[in-house]
Motif scaffolding. Structure first.
Motif, PDB file in Angstrom:
ATOM      1  N   LEU A  91       0.820  -1.204   0.000  1.00 39.02           N
ATOM      2  CA  LEU A  91       0.000   0.000   0.000  1.00 39.02           C
ATOM      3  C   LEU A  91       0.860   1.262   0.000  1.00 39.02           C
ATOM      4  CD1 LEU A  91      -2.833  -1.151   2.412  1.00 39.02           C
ATOM      5  CD2 LEU A  91      -3.034  -0.663  -0.022  1.00 39.02           C
ATOM      6  N   SER A  92       1.998   1.220   0.695  1.00 34.59           N
ATOM      7  CA  SER A  92       2.895   2.378   0.680  1.00 34.59           C
ATOM      8  C   SER A  92       3.400   2.654  -0.723  1.00 34.59           C
ATOM      9  CB  SER A  92       4.079   2.134   1.624  1.00 34.59           C
ATOM     10  OG  SER A  92       3.648   1.997   2.963  1.00 34.59           O
ATOM     11  N   ILE A  93       3.767   1.588  -1.434  1.00 33.35           N
ATOM     12  CA  ILE A  93       4.266   1.746  -2.800  1.00 33.35           C
ATOM     13  C   ILE A  93       3.163   2.271  -3.714  1.00 33.35           C
ATOM     14  CG2 ILE A  93       5.151   0.498  -4.798  1.00 33.35           C
ATOM     15  CD1 ILE A  93       6.597  -1.357  -2.828  1.00 33.35           C
ATOM     16  N   MET A  94       1.957   1.735  -3.545  1.00 38.57           N
ATOM     17  CA  MET A  94       0.839   2.168  -4.390  1.00 38.57           C
ATOM     18  C   MET A  94       0.507   3.640  -4.143  1.00 38.57           C
ATOM     19  SD  MET A  94      -1.627  -1.194  -4.149  1.00 38.57           S
ATOM     20  CE  MET A  94      -3.002  -0.341  -4.909  1.00 38.57           C
ATOM     21  N   ILE A  95       0.403   4.038  -2.885  1.00 41.84           N
ATOM     22  CA  ILE A  95       0.055   5.426  -2.559  1.00 41.84           C
ATOM     23  C   ILE A  95       1.124   6.384  -3.066  1.00 41.84           C
ATOM     24  CG2 ILE A  95      -0.268   7.044  -0.650  1.00 41.84           C
ATOM     25  CD1 ILE A  95      -1.482   4.686   0.929  1.00 41.84           C
ATOM     26  N   GLU A 101      -5.666  10.915  -9.468  1.00 41.71           N
ATOM     27  CA  GLU A 101      -6.369  11.432  -8.295  1.00 41.71           C
ATOM     28  C   GLU A 101      -7.558  10.564  -7.951  1.00 41.71           C
ATOM     29  OE1 GLU A 101      -8.834  15.294  -8.154  1.00 41.71           O
ATOM     30  OE2 GLU A 101      -6.814  15.903  -7.514  1.00 41.71           O
ATOM     31  N   HIS A 102      -8.236  10.074  -8.972  1.00 45.61           N
ATOM     32  CA  HIS A 102      -9.386   9.197  -8.767  1.00 45.61           C
ATOM     33  C   HIS A 102      -8.970   7.923  -8.020  1.00 45.61           C
ATOM     34  CE1 HIS A 102     -13.183   7.180  -9.525  1.00 45.61           C
ATOM     35  NE2 HIS A 102     -12.553   6.191 -10.173  1.00 45.61           N
ATOM     36  N   ALA A 103      -7.856   7.348  -8.410  1.00 46.23           N
ATOM     37  CA  ALA A 103      -7.383   6.129  -7.759  1.00 46.23           C
ATOM     38  C   ALA A 103      -6.973   6.390  -6.314  1.00 46.23           C
ATOM     39  CB  ALA A 103      -6.205   5.558  -8.552  1.00 46.23           C
ATOM     40  N   ILE A 104      -6.299   7.511  -6.083  1.00 42.68           N
ATOM     41  CA  ILE A 104      -5.889   7.853  -4.717  1.00 42.68           C
ATOM     42  C   ILE A 104      -7.120   8.017  -3.829  1.00 42.68           C
ATOM     43  CG2 ILE A 104      -4.893   9.705  -3.315  1.00 42.68           C
ATOM     44  CD1 ILE A 104      -2.803   7.938  -4.476  1.00 42.68           C
ATOM     45  N   TYR A 105      -8.141   8.690  -4.349  1.00 43.51           N
ATOM     46  CA  TYR A 105      -9.354   8.897  -3.554  1.00 43.51           C
ATOM     47  C   TYR A 105     -10.010   7.559  -3.198  1.00 43.51           C
ATOM     48  CZ  TYR A 105      -9.275  13.955  -4.280  1.00 43.51           C
ATOM     49  OH  TYR A 105      -8.943  15.276  -4.266  1.00 43.51           O
ATOM     50  N   TYR A 106      -9.968   6.603  -4.138  1.00 40.63           N
ATOM     51  CA  TYR A 106     -10.553   5.296  -3.819  1.00 40.63           C
ATOM     52  C   TYR A 106      -9.755   4.593  -2.722  1.00 40.63           C
ATOM     53  CZ  TYR A 106     -11.738   0.424  -3.904  1.00 40.63           C
ATOM     54  OH  TYR A 106     -12.089  -0.841  -3.507  1.00 40.63           O
ATOM     55  N   LEU A 107      -8.421   4.637  -2.816  1.00 41.58           N
ATOM     56  CA  LEU A 107      -7.605   3.986  -1.800  1.00 41.58           C
ATOM     57  C   LEU A 107      -7.906   4.535  -0.406  1.00 41.58           C
ATOM     58  CD1 LEU A 107      -4.108   3.789  -3.556  1.00 41.58           C
ATOM     59  CD2 LEU A 107      -5.652   1.885  -3.053  1.00 41.58           C
ATOM     60  N   PHE A 108      -8.184   5.843  -0.340  1.00 45.99           N
ATOM     61  CA  PHE A 108      -8.397   6.491   0.948  1.00 45.99           C
ATOM     62  C   PHE A 108      -9.842   6.379   1.438  1.00 45.99           C
ATOM     63  CE2 PHE A 108      -4.713   9.704   0.226  1.00 45.99           C
ATOM     64  CZ  PHE A 108      -3.812   8.673   0.454  1.00 45.99           C
ATOM     65  N   SER A 109     -10.750   5.925   0.590  1.00 41.51           N
ATOM     66  CA  SER A 109     -12.176   5.946   0.945  1.00 41.51           C
ATOM     67  C   SER A 109     -12.571   4.712   1.745  1.00 41.51           C
ATOM     68  CB  SER A 109     -13.011   6.050  -0.327  1.00 41.51           C
ATOM     69  OG  SER A 109     -12.831   4.893  -1.136  1.00 41.51           O
ATOM     70  N   ASN A 110     -13.822   4.759   2.235  1.00 40.59           N
ATOM     71  CA  ASN A 110     -14.469   3.608   2.904  1.00 40.59           C
ATOM     72  C   ASN A 110     -13.751   3.139   4.167  1.00 40.59           C
ATOM     73  OD1 ASN A 110     -16.522   3.438   0.904  1.00 40.59           O
ATOM     74  ND2 ASN A 110     -15.102   2.345  -0.450  1.00 40.59           N
ATOM     75  N   GLU A 111     -12.947   4.007   4.748  1.00 37.24           N
ATOM     76  CA  GLU A 111     -12.323   3.711   6.054  1.00 37.24           C
ATOM     77  C   GLU A 111     -11.307   2.571   6.009  1.00 37.24           C
ATOM     78  OE1 GLU A 111     -12.825   5.057   9.336  1.00 37.24           O
ATOM     79  OE2 GLU A 111     -13.617   6.701   8.137  1.00 37.24           O
ATOM     80  N   THR A 138       3.921   7.863   4.373  1.00 42.45           N
ATOM     81  CA  THR A 138       3.524   7.952   2.964  1.00 42.45           C
ATOM     82  C   THR A 138       2.138   8.563   2.833  1.00 42.45           C
ATOM     83  OG1 THR A 138       4.844   5.970   2.494  1.00 42.45           O
ATOM     84  CG2 THR A 138       3.239   6.645   0.843  1.00 42.45           C
ATOM     85  N   ILE A 139       1.233   8.171   3.720  1.00 40.44           N
ATOM     86  CA  ILE A 139      -0.116   8.753   3.695  1.00 40.44           C
ATOM     87  C   ILE A 139      -0.047  10.252   3.971  1.00 40.44           C
ATOM     88  CG2 ILE A 139      -2.361   8.755   4.843  1.00 40.44           C
ATOM     89  CD1 ILE A 139      -1.898   5.780   5.462  1.00 40.44           C
ATOM     90  N   SER A 140       0.764  10.618   4.981  1.00 41.86           N
ATOM     91  CA  SER A 140       0.832  12.026   5.378  1.00 41.86           C
ATOM     92  C   SER A 140       1.334  12.916   4.240  1.00 41.86           C
ATOM     93  CB  SER A 140       1.729  12.181   6.605  1.00 41.86           C
ATOM     94  OG  SER A 140       3.094  11.975   6.280  1.00 41.86           O
ATOM     95  N   MET A 141       2.151  12.362   3.355  1.00 43.13           N
ATOM     96  CA  MET A 141       2.673  13.160   2.247  1.00 43.13           C
ATOM     97  C   MET A 141       1.586  13.495   1.230  1.00 43.13           C
ATOM     98  SD  MET A 141       5.686  13.471   3.357  1.00 43.13           S
ATOM     99  CE  MET A 141       6.458  14.331   2.005  1.00 43.13           C
ATOM    100  N   LYS A 142       0.446  12.784   1.291  1.00 42.61           N
ATOM    101  CA  LYS A 142      -0.671  13.042   0.373  1.00 42.61           C
ATOM    102  C   LYS A 142      -1.752  13.906   1.010  1.00 42.61           C
ATOM    103  CE  LYS A 142       0.761  10.431  -3.097  1.00 42.61           C
ATOM    104  NZ  LYS A 142       0.991  10.932  -4.474  1.00 42.61           N
ATOM    105  N   LEU A 143      -1.526  14.345   2.251  1.00 49.16           N
ATOM    106  CA  LEU A 143      -2.551  15.111   2.940  1.00 49.16           C
ATOM    107  C   LEU A 143      -2.688  16.517   2.360  1.00 49.16           C
ATOM    108  CD1 LEU A 143      -2.113  14.325   6.748  1.00 49.16           C
ATOM    109  CD2 LEU A 143      -3.916  13.549   5.215  1.00 49.16           C
ATOM    110  N   ASP A 144      -3.933  16.912   2.132  1.00 49.09           N
ATOM    111  CA  ASP A 144      -4.260  18.302   1.816  1.00 49.09           C
ATOM    112  C   ASP A 144      -5.701  18.519   2.266  1.00 49.09           C
ATOM    113  OD1 ASP A 144      -5.968  17.296  -0.230  1.00 49.09           O
ATOM    114  OD2 ASP A 144      -4.300  17.298  -1.646  1.00 49.09           O
ATOM    115  N   ARG A 145      -6.223  19.673   2.006  1.00 46.50           N
ATOM    116  CA  ARG A 145      -7.573  19.979   2.493  1.00 46.50           C
ATOM    117  C   ARG A 145      -8.632  19.105   1.841  1.00 46.50           C
ATOM    118  NH1 ARG A 145      -8.752  26.038   1.371  1.00 46.50           N
ATOM    119  NH2 ARG A 145     -10.656  25.386   2.451  1.00 46.50           N
TER     120      ARG A 145
END
Length: 815
Positions: A91-95, A101-111, A138-145
């Motif tokens: 998951l770290s490699i994928m993120i 952007e669509h794929a990233i949003y799916y990875l982060f969705s649904n808890e 890796t997740i934190s590097m993708k954080l934005d509003r």
């Protein structure tokens, strides 16, 4: 007949096959563990490829809810760290690599990610913890509003849960530095998200304790650093201990930079929170009290005090890194405050490294000076019952024999001076406001009027009229009182600082070069203009100490390194000139904590070796250069680019008969060659000719072996420097001539500094070489000795001519 057809590696068919294998894997066993791990890895590889080449790959990934499958496999195999490691790594490699952007949003969705973050991993497996913290980072590097909403839970638009942040801060004080660094990266990414609800969450009571615990951890690291400093001082030659100390210094620096990043992050409330914690947990209860040494017989809890040196270092690092006005001004104001309830008696304030005479002068800084008047020789000594503030304590360290304490105190003053956030009124109260800024302040005072001290401070320092969010309930200037910030008091403090700096520069024996550089730079800030030159009394002190330095330097003109002195002067002139122009406040100033290299006084052979003499010469030149330049700067204000060395007259420029002195060169055996015998191996004598080649300040001794069938021709077999040869006829054998060959290693430029390079100790163990030449008779031996002595004398005379401007007290400056 049907043949089996292999699937293409990067194809939808392969992705479907891998997904089928995942769906069938209910439980991980020893037999299928490796296969399942490879399946997860291969699927990630296909999805990253598909993100760049075929979007349908990720559509399939979402349709089959593979993220849910990952979570199911993790929950079903709690005792298998291997599978957990592969999932986190995948998951770290994928993120990190998926661009859509669509794929990233799916990875982060649904808890799904939150489930993976809060899963109860067994962190006794170090590899699992390493991949978990990498996953969070890796997740934190993708954080934005936009993405942060996937990781939080809200109630009435208030964030009530943020697992990425809360789980990360649980590991902030982990023993592994990699984990701690990752936590800092994660938290800073959170603080810099442009979202008001996130800013409110990190300061709510449920998690705000992190910041106090952070400063408490910094305080614990300060104790650990102090303990290592004490251990290293007992074992200065231990590379292991020094490595641990360097690691502790790096950790302290990282923590301070992290605190500064928090203060400068996008959460305004954190400025006040961090200022309060740093002041109330670190500075006020530990660092400032530790500046005041106490009686060695006093019983002090180990959690209330650290060494003065460590305290000075931590304060200067804090001021060097943090530039937040409220915090910096709070530290400066606290240093000026006198708290009678915590300050020890004046008799206990003397540091053990201060001499008896210096102890008597600890309170002797005060001069009741008036503007434009010269310093009076009489001094007002503080009574033993008068409590000393931190400023006076720092001044007392300038009189100590411990150059590390002196240097740390100077560096702290430089840190105050270079921190643009510090209020100029505080700089003035500390006695270190640059003359340029003070001159502007006095001009403004004349324009405003006589009763203008308070109004002037407000005009000159706008921050006085603003509300402060520092640790004090009121303005810091109200805690100091108007008298401490008044013009008469600041002028007195300035006079005290000048007095202390002059005494330091004029100290005998002289301090290390770095100390003199730092003190000289501060003097330049306080007295940069010719019209404000120091008093005649102070110039007389400088002339006296310069005269002493000249005498010590003159001894080096007859020592074994006299020939390189002009070159050393040129090199040290440039180094000193730069140091007096820019303060030598290094990146972390940790050299004040490191052990210094010392030569054992009992080793007479070491003290007389050319290595030791060379280091002594280099240190002597350093002192002479800095004193010379300080005198010129304080009187004339500028320095030339190059040192004022003299040119040799034409009669001193003698062209040597042999131009090339390289070993193996074939040369003519000149008329003044002196035949003799030498043996470099037992039982093997060689018939050679001794030739002295000299011209100006250069000179060499050559042993030339004749060439058969070539009359008056020979080959240079060995050479030695003329300087330091010290020719001597043997007392028992009048035909033997002894010559010393100095070390080929020239004294290093770092000699004379507080922290000498590690190689210097190895060089000191090298013994000087020796030649013993046998001549045909005593007269020939004596003639060779006198000839060498004559060449040495000419060489020394040439060196003396070149450096003569530094031997004349009034060559550049006048009393």
């Amino acid at each position: 007949m049907w043949f089996w057809r292999a699937r293409e590696r990067f194809s939808m068919e392969e992705l479907i096959y891998l997904n089928d294998q995942l769906q069938r894997a209910a439980v991980v066993t020893d037999s299928n563990k490796d296969y399942l791990v490879e399946t997860i890895r291969s699927m990630a590889e296909l999805l990253i490829w598909g993100d760049q080449h075929d979007p349908t790959f990720f559509d399939f990934f979402m349709e089959k809810q593979v993220m849910a499958t990952f979570v199911r496999i993790l929950k079903a195999n709690r005792k298998s760290p291997t599978v957990a490691v592969q999932l986190l790594q995948t998951l770290s490699i994928m993120i990190q690599n998926i661009r859509s952007e669509h794929a990233i949003y799916y990875l982060f969705s649904n808890e799904y990610i939150n489930h993976l973050i809060t899963f109860p991993y067994d962190f006794r497996h170090e590899e699992l913890l390493a991949y978990y913290i990498i996953f969070l980072r890796t997740i934190s590097m993708k954080l934005d509003r936009n993405t942060v909403s996937f990781f939080i839970k809200t109630d009435n638009e208030e964030v009530v849960s943020f697992p990425l942040y809360t789980e990360a801060i649980k590991l902030f004080h982990h023993e592994e530095s990699m984990v701690r660094i990752a936590v800092r990266t994660i938290t800073l990414s959170v603080y810099n998200v442009d979202d008001e609800s996130i800013r409110m969450f990190v300061t709510n009571p449920a998690v705000v304790h992190y910041f106090s615990e952070l400063v408490i951890f910094l305080r614990k690291q300060s104790y650990a650093l102090d303990a290592l400093v004490a251990e290293v001082s007992k074992l200065p030659d231990s590379g292991h201990m020094q490595g641990r100390l360097e690691g502790a210094v790096a950790e302290i620096g990282d923590l301070l930079y992290y605190c500064n990043d928090i203060i400068n992050s996008g959460v305004p409330a954190l400025k006040s929170i961090m200022t309060k914690h740093i002041m109330n947990v670190l500075v006020l209860p530990l660092l400032l009290p530790s500046l005041r040494p106490v009686d060695k017989h006093a019983i002090i809890p180990s959690d209330k005090h650290i060494s003065t040196l460590t305290s000075l270092y931590l304060l200067l690092r804090l001021l060097h890194i943090v530039h937040y006005k409220a915090l910096v001004n709070s530290i400066g104001a606290s240093l000026l405050r006198t708290d009678h309830s915590v300050t020890p008696d004046h008799k206990q304030l003397q540091h053990p490294e201060c001499s008896s005479d210096q102890k008597d002068e600890a309170g002797d800084f005060g001069r009741e000076a008036e503007a434009g008047s010269e310093s009076d020789n009489s001094a007002t000594v503080l009574s033993s019952s008068e409590a000393l503030d931190g400023r006076t304590t720092l001044l007392s360290y300038l009189l100590c024999n411990d150059d590390k304490l002196v240097m740390a105190s100077l560096c702290l003053s430089v840190s105050f001076l270079q921190n643009e956030a510090l209020d100029e009124s505080l700089l003035d109260a500390l006695g270190i406001l640059p003359r340029r800024k003070r001159h502007k302040k006095l001009l403004l005072q004349q324009l405003i009027g006589d009763n203008s001290d308070k109004h002037l401070d407000r005009l000159f320092s706008p921050s006085l009229e603003r509300s402060h969010d520092d640790f004090m309930s009121d303005h810091w200037e109200n805690h100091l009182g108007h008298e401490l910030l008044s013009g008469s008091t600041t002028l007195k403090h300035r006079s005290q600082m000048l007095e202390a700096l002059i005494k330091l520069v004029c100290r005998r024996p002289p301090p290390h070069a770095e100390v003199l550089w730092q003190a000289g730079w501060l003097l330049r800030q306080l007295l940069p203009y010719q019209e404000h030159k120091i008093s005649d009394a102070h110039m007389s002190l400088l002339n006296n100490v310069y005269s002493s330095a000249q005498q010590e330097f003159s001894l080096e003109l007859t020592a074994c390194w006299s020939d390189i002195i002009p070159a050393v002067i040129t090199e040290e002139w440039k180094i000193c000139r730069k140091a007096l122009d820019v303060p030598v406040l290094k990146k972390d100033a940790s050299f004040v904590l490191m052990p210094s290299s010392h030569t054992a006084d009992g080793e007479n052979s070491s003290l007389t070796s050319s290595i030791h003499i060379g280091e002594r010469m280099r240190a002597s030149v350093k002192v002479l250069m800095v004193l010379y330049q300080i005198r010129v700067l304080l009187v004339e204000g500028t320095l030339p680019e190059m040192p004022p060395l003299m040119e040799l007259p034409d009669e001193a420029r003698v062209q040597p008969q042999i131009l090339s002195t390289a070993v193996g060169t074939e040369v003519d055996i000149v008329n003044d060659a002196m035949p003799c015998k030498v043996s470099f191996e037992r039982g093997k004598e060689r018939q050679v000719h001794l030739v002295v080649v000299s011209g100006g300040i250069s000179g060499s001794l050559l042993l030339i072996e004749g060439i058969a069938f070539k009359q008056n021709r020979g080959v240079i077999r060995v050479t030695a420097p003329l300087a330091g040869s010290d020719p001597r006829v043997d007392e028992k054998h009048a035909t033997w001539l002894h010559l010393r060959v100095r070390s080929p290693h020239q004294p290093l430029a770092d000699v004379g500094k507080l922290h000498s390079p590690k190689t210097s100790l190895k060089n000191k163990q090298l013994a000087d070489g020796r030649w013993t030449l046998a001549f045909a008779d005593a007269d020939s031996c004596l003639h060779a000795c006198l000839s060498i002595q004559n060449h040495v004398a000419n060489q020394r005379h040439a060196v003396s001519l070149i450096v003569s401007p530094f031997l004349d007290l009034n060559s550049e400056t006048h009393q």
